[in-house]
Design an enzyme around this catalytic site. Structure first.
Site, PDB file in Angstrom:
ATOM      1  N   TYR A 219      -1.826  -0.543  10.138  1.00  0.00           N
ATOM      2  CA  TYR A 219      -1.957  -1.006   8.750  1.00  0.00           C
ATOM      3  C   TYR A 219      -0.725  -0.588   7.932  1.00  0.00           C
ATOM      4  O   TYR A 219      -0.155  -1.391   7.186  1.00  0.00           O
ATOM      5  CB  TYR A 219      -3.225  -0.402   8.160  1.00  0.00           C
ATOM      6  CG  TYR A 219      -3.438  -0.648   6.690  1.00  0.00           C
ATOM      7  CD1 TYR A 219      -4.011  -1.839   6.246  1.00  0.00           C
ATOM      8  CD2 TYR A 219      -3.077   0.309   5.742  1.00  0.00           C
ATOM      9  CE1 TYR A 219      -4.213  -2.061   4.886  1.00  0.00           C
ATOM     10  CE2 TYR A 219      -3.275   0.095   4.393  1.00  0.00           C
ATOM     11  CZ  TYR A 219      -3.840  -1.096   3.967  1.00  0.00           C
ATOM     12  OH  TYR A 219      -4.032  -1.312   2.635  1.00  0.00           O
TER      13      TYR A 219
ATOM     14  N   SER B  73       0.851  -1.199   0.000  1.00  0.00           N
ATOM     15  CA  SER B  73       0.000   0.000   0.000  1.00  0.00           C
ATOM     16  C   SER B  73       0.879   1.237   0.000  1.00  0.00           C
ATOM     17  O   SER B  73       1.976   1.231   0.569  1.00  0.00           O
ATOM     18  CB  SER B  73      -0.889   0.016   1.245  1.00  0.00           C
ATOM     19  OG  SER B  73      -1.569   1.245   1.354  1.00  0.00           O
TER      20      SER B  73
HETATM   21  P1  NAP Z   1     -11.573  -5.914   0.036  1.00  0.00           P
HETATM   22  O1  NAP Z   1     -12.457  -5.482  -1.084  1.00  0.00           O
HETATM   23  O2  NAP Z   1     -11.990  -5.676   1.445  1.00  0.00           O
HETATM   24  O3  NAP Z   1     -11.219  -7.477  -0.182  1.00  0.00           O
HETATM   25  C1  NAP Z   1     -10.397  -8.122   0.740  1.00  0.00           C
HETATM   26  C2  NAP Z   1     -10.283  -9.584   0.373  1.00  0.00           C
HETATM   27  O4  NAP Z   1      -9.391 -10.205   1.319  1.00  0.00           O
HETATM   28  C3  NAP Z   1     -11.613 -10.332   0.469  1.00  0.00           C
HETATM   29  O5  NAP Z   1     -11.732 -11.208  -0.634  1.00  0.00           O
HETATM   30  C4  NAP Z   1     -11.471 -11.127   1.777  1.00  0.00           C
HETATM   31  O6  NAP Z   1     -12.180 -12.369   1.784  1.00  0.00           O
HETATM   32  C5  NAP Z   1      -9.970 -11.390   1.809  1.00  0.00           C
HETATM   33  N1  NAP Z   1      -9.485 -11.698   3.153  1.00  0.00           N
HETATM   34  C6  NAP Z   1      -9.497 -10.927   4.267  1.00  0.00           C
HETATM   35  N2  NAP Z   1      -8.977 -11.597   5.307  1.00  0.00           N
HETATM   36  C7  NAP Z   1      -8.626 -12.820   4.846  1.00  0.00           C
HETATM   37  C8  NAP Z   1      -8.053 -13.977   5.430  1.00  0.00           C
HETATM   38  N3  NAP Z   1      -7.717 -14.017   6.740  1.00  0.00           N
HETATM   39  N4  NAP Z   1      -7.822 -15.058   4.648  1.00  0.00           N
HETATM   40  C9  NAP Z   1      -8.154 -15.053   3.329  1.00  0.00           C
HETATM   41  N5  NAP Z   1      -8.711 -13.974   2.719  1.00  0.00           N
HETATM   42  C10 NAP Z   1      -8.935 -12.881   3.471  1.00  0.00           C
HETATM   43  O7  NAP Z   1     -10.126  -5.227  -0.080  1.00  0.00           O
HETATM   44  P2  NAP Z   1      -9.322  -4.561  -1.312  1.00  0.00           P
HETATM   45  O8  NAP Z   1      -9.499  -3.107  -1.238  1.00  0.00           O
HETATM   46  O9  NAP Z   1      -9.568  -5.289  -2.559  1.00  0.00           O
HETATM   47  O10 NAP Z   1      -7.831  -4.853  -0.805  1.00  0.00           O
HETATM   48  C11 NAP Z   1      -7.032  -5.891  -1.309  1.00  0.00           C
HETATM   49  C12 NAP Z   1      -5.604  -5.615  -0.869  1.00  0.00           C
HETATM   50  O11 NAP Z   1      -5.199  -4.346  -1.375  1.00  0.00           O
HETATM   51  C13 NAP Z   1      -5.416  -5.564   0.649  1.00  0.00           C
HETATM   52  O12 NAP Z   1      -4.222  -6.181   1.009  1.00  0.00           O
HETATM   53  C14 NAP Z   1      -5.355  -4.077   0.925  1.00  0.00           C
HETATM   54  O13 NAP Z   1      -4.639  -3.773   2.086  1.00  0.00           O
HETATM   55  C15 NAP Z   1      -4.663  -3.573  -0.325  1.00  0.00           C
HETATM   56  N6  NAP Z   1      -4.863  -2.145  -0.596  1.00  0.00           N
HETATM   57  C16 NAP Z   1      -6.122  -1.665  -0.825  1.00  0.00           C
HETATM   58  C17 NAP Z   1      -6.271  -0.288  -1.063  1.00  0.00           C
HETATM   59  C18 NAP Z   1      -7.622   0.342  -1.309  1.00  0.00           C
HETATM   60  O14 NAP Z   1      -7.715   1.577  -1.272  1.00  0.00           O
HETATM   61  N7  NAP Z   1      -8.662  -0.436  -1.575  1.00  0.00           N
HETATM   62  C19 NAP Z   1      -5.157   0.547  -1.048  1.00  0.00           C
HETATM   63  C20 NAP Z   1      -3.901   0.007  -0.816  1.00  0.00           C
HETATM   64  C21 NAP Z   1      -3.760  -1.351  -0.584  1.00  0.00           C
HETATM   65  P3  NAP Z   1     -13.810 -12.424   1.920  1.00  0.00           P
HETATM   66  O15 NAP Z   1     -14.330 -11.915   0.598  1.00  0.00           O
HETATM   67  O16 NAP Z   1     -14.099 -13.864   2.139  1.00  0.00           O
HETATM   68  O17 NAP Z   1     -14.156 -11.543   3.072  1.00  0.00           O
END
Ligand code: NAP
Length: 248
Positions: free
Chosen positions: A157, A143
């Site tokens: 985080y 991130s």
């Molecule tokens: P999201 O829409 O909340 O999706 C998160 C995914 O992670 C979901 O599929 C969830 O599974 C899965 N997950 C959570 N805990 C888990 C566990 N213990 N074991 C297996 N799967 C797990 O999040 P996102 O925004 O796509 O984020 C994806 C990644 O990008 C993360 O690492 C986040 O930190 C990073 N990121 C996001 C942003 C942003 O602005 N969105 C920015 C920087 C970095 P379920 O569907 O079963 O709940």
């Protein structure tokens, strides 16, 4: 042989977009999820509709036995892995460090660091040529928070993601001679469900308007960077931390 990529947290958000982008290239995709089987099954169907093969597998990345089973079942379904996207991650409500509970800190580091390290370890046991693999590519989803620090909101985080940057640098050097490339993407404000899970559903749109590009990013824009890092077109890129953050 058809490339096979495992995407942790592939049911929703950036993971889902990445799985579909892999499918559009005709690749096989293992879609891992933790709880939301409806979204994971829908993502697997979308991968197939895009032209790939897909299997959804439930596994909690914080549990070692789950992670080992996930990799075993992935290989049984689609053959040896050529790549993995270590993407599963969580946030928590915005708070200064002084107000964060020990339980919150433990969950943050369990999922974002311990879970990611376990998944990276499985890759390191299976992909390198000196371990019987054919090489491949690992992409960690870090991130922009890792370099911004996220004061007053998410220093937990941000620190968890900085650990992934460091893992990327070290593991890239560890595995380079055995045909495995290791890179990270550092997304900025991307419009996904993760912000609602931190209690601020409008966060990406609100703060995205203040970034140099004046908007949040889309999951598909991050997915394109991830797929490039998975693909042989990035064959001389390893140990890179690629910002996908609209200039933030
Ligand atoms: P999201 O829409 O909340 O999706 C998160 C995914 O992670 C979901 O599929 C969830 O599974 C899965 N997950 C959570 N805990 C888990 C566990 N213990 N074991 C297996 N799967 C797990 O999040 P996102 O925004 O796509 O984020 C994806 C990644 O990008 C993360 O690492 C986040 O930190 C990073 N990121 C996001 C942003 C942003 O602005 N969105 C920015 C920087 C970095 P379920 O569907 O079963 O709940």
């Amino acid at each position: 042989m058809t490339p096979h990529v495992l995407v942790t947290g592939g049911g929703r958000g950036i993971g889902r977009a990445t799985a579909i982008a892999c499918g559009a290239r005709g690749w096989s995709v293992t879609v891992n999820y933790a709880r939301d089987s409806v979204s994971a099954d829908a993502t697997a169907a979308a991968v197939v509709a895009a032209g790939g093969n897909a299997t959804a597998i439930r596994a909690d990345v914080t549990r070692e036995a789950d992670v080992v089973r996930l990799f075993d079942e992935a290989v049984a379904a689609h053959g040896a892995l050529s790549g993995a996207v270590i993407n599963a991650g969580v946030v928590a409500p915005a708070l200064p460090l002084a107000e964060m509970s020990a339980e919150r800190l433990r969950r943050m580091f369990d999922t974002n660091v311990y879970g990611a390290y376990l998944c990276a370890r499985e890759c390191a046991r299976r992909l390198p040529r000196n371990r019987g693999g054919s090489g491949g590519a690992i992409v960690l989803v870090s991130s922009a928070a890792a370099r911004l620090g996220s004061p007053g909101e998410y220093v937990d985080y941000a620190g968890s993601k900085a650990a992934l940057d460091t893992l990327t640098l070290g593991l890239a050097k560890e595995l380079a001679a055995e045909g495995v490339r290791v890179n990270a993407v550092r997304p900025g404000l991307i419009d996904t469900d993760i912000h609602a899970s931190g209690g601020q559903p409008d966060r990406a749109r609100r703060l995205g308007a203040l970034t140099p590009m004046g908007r949040p990013g889309r999951a598909e824009e991050v997915a394109e960077a991830i797929v490039w890092l998975l693909d042989a077109r990035s064959s001389y890129t390893t140990g890179a931390l690629l910002d996908v953050a609209g200039g933030r």
